[in-house]
Write an enzyme that holds these catalytic residues in place. Structure first.
Site, short mmCIF file in Angstrom:
data_model
loop_
_atom_site.label_atom_id
_atom_site.label_comp_id
_atom_site.label_asym_id
_atom_site.label_seq_id
_atom_site.Cartn_x
_atom_site.Cartn_y
_atom_site.Cartn_z
N MET A 105 -16.36 -28.24 -68.05
CA MET A 105 -17.39 -28.12 -69.09
C MET A 105 -18.43 -29.24 -68.97
O MET A 105 -18.51 -30.10 -69.82
CB MET A 105 -16.73 -28.16 -70.47
CG MET A 105 -15.70 -27.06 -70.69
SD MET A 105 -14.69 -27.33 -72.17
CE MET A 105 -13.58 -28.63 -71.61
N GLN A 126 -19.88 -21.82 -78.27
CA GLN A 126 -20.74 -22.86 -78.84
C GLN A 126 -21.96 -22.24 -79.50
O GLN A 126 -22.30 -22.56 -80.65
CB GLN A 126 -21.18 -23.84 -77.74
CG GLN A 126 -20.07 -24.73 -77.20
CD GLN A 126 -20.54 -25.59 -76.04
OE1 GLN A 126 -21.58 -25.32 -75.42
NE2 GLN A 126 -19.80 -26.64 -75.72
N THR A 172 -15.47 -33.75 -71.86
CA THR A 172 -16.79 -33.39 -72.38
C THR A 172 -16.92 -34.00 -73.76
O THR A 172 -15.94 -34.00 -74.53
CB THR A 172 -16.98 -31.87 -72.47
OG1 THR A 172 -18.02 -31.57 -73.40
CG2 THR A 172 -15.73 -31.17 -72.94
N CYS A 194 -23.25 -37.27 -73.17
CA CYS A 194 -22.92 -36.01 -72.50
C CYS A 194 -22.49 -36.41 -71.10
O CYS A 194 -23.18 -37.20 -70.44
CB CYS A 194 -24.11 -35.07 -72.48
SG CYS A 194 -23.80 -33.58 -71.50
N THR A 195 -21.38 -35.88 -70.64
CA THR A 195 -20.83 -36.37 -69.38
C THR A 195 -21.72 -36.09 -68.19
O THR A 195 -21.61 -36.75 -67.15
CB THR A 195 -19.43 -35.77 -69.15
OG1 THR A 195 -19.47 -34.34 -69.30
CG2 THR A 195 -18.44 -36.33 -70.16
N GLU A 196 -22.64 -35.11 -68.32
CA GLU A 196 -23.55 -34.82 -67.20
C GLU A 196 -24.72 -35.80 -67.11
O GLU A 196 -25.36 -35.90 -66.06
CB GLU A 196 -24.11 -33.40 -67.30
CG GLU A 196 -23.14 -32.30 -66.90
CD GLU A 196 -22.19 -31.94 -68.02
OE1 GLU A 196 -21.17 -31.29 -67.75
OE2 GLU A 196 -22.47 -32.31 -69.18
N THR A 231 -19.14 -32.93 -76.19
CA THR A 231 -19.39 -31.90 -77.19
C THR A 231 -18.10 -31.28 -77.72
O THR A 231 -17.94 -31.07 -78.92
CB THR A 231 -20.30 -30.80 -76.61
OG1 THR A 231 -21.57 -31.37 -76.29
CG2 THR A 231 -20.49 -29.66 -77.60
#
Length: 230
Positions: A10, A52, A83, A196-198, A85
């Site tokens: 995710m 979501q 993640t 956010c991990t991205e 979120t």
């Protein structure tokens, strides 16, 4: 060494970062050919993203809770939701297993406080920036949380889902994020959480005038510390 259970996918772009960081950190701490003991359950992000958008968080939580149960059955001694979120359903996931869930918000807040910072900007998905579940977790550690204005929040969210989750890293988007960070700093942010991990695929410390807190790395560091604890 304890076994780390990862609920990933995710997106898988950031889950790959988790796997790399866990193994690099274990090698750094133990040396030689050591690597992390870990088990990964990678979900189909398209399914989660639909939940979501529809606000069906309990159904998304059911998917992650089932993944956590599978990780525990596979031998995981602790579990990570990879993640920010989806920490909205952290309590639901934690209740499904008997092993600890290592909360990303706690690991991040600890790192912020260790730097002596109390007023911090938060970047992330619209869910993370606008809803209370993540901000309240940070505030419970004594932090004051600033989020961007509405237009900036929309930009940050769009880049995450339409670019970073697809492995697309654009200089133009980095410049836009830097402008958002500059506005947060102008509002008094002493540091910025890359919530956010991205985002760590796009923004590093050299791109910010104040300390940035990369949540993927911080979560991985906390997991390795827990896995190697007596």
């Amino acid at each position: 060494m304890k076994t780390i259970g990862l609920i990933g996918g995710m997106s898988w772009e950031s889950s790959a970062e988790y796997y790399r960081l866990l193994n690099e950190l274990v090698r750094e701490r133990l040396g030689g050919l050591h690597s992390a003991r870990c088990v990964l359950h990678s979900v189909d992000f398209a399914e989660i993203e639909e939940f979501q958008r529809a606000g069906e968080w309990e159904r998304a939580g059911d998917v992650l809770a089932a993944a956590a149960k599978g990780l525990e059955a596979a031998g995981a001694d602790l579990v990570l939701i990879c993640t920010n979120t989806m920490h909205k359903v952290a309590d639901q996931v934690a209740a499904a297993v008997s092993v600890p869930l290592l909360h990303l918000g706690d690991a991040t807040a600890g790192a912020v406080r260790a730097r002596g910072i109390r007023r911090v900007g938060l970047l992330g998905t619209a869910f993370t920036m606008e809803q209370d579940f993540y901000r309240d977790r940070l505030r419970s550690h004594g932090l004051e949380v600033i989020t961007p204005a509405a237009d900036d929040r929309a930009l940050v969210h769009r880049v995450i889902y339409e670019e970073l989750c697809l492995g697309v890293v654009r200089d133009e988007s980095r410049a836009a994020y830097q402008e958002v960070i500059a506005r947060l700093v102008a509002e008094g942010a002493e540091g910025v959480i890359l919530g956010c991990t991205e985002i760590e695929l796009l923004i590093r410390q050299e791109h910010s005038p104040v300390p940035v807190f990369p949540t993927t790395r911080l979560h991985a560091e906390a997991a390795v510390t827990a896995a190697l604890a007596d």
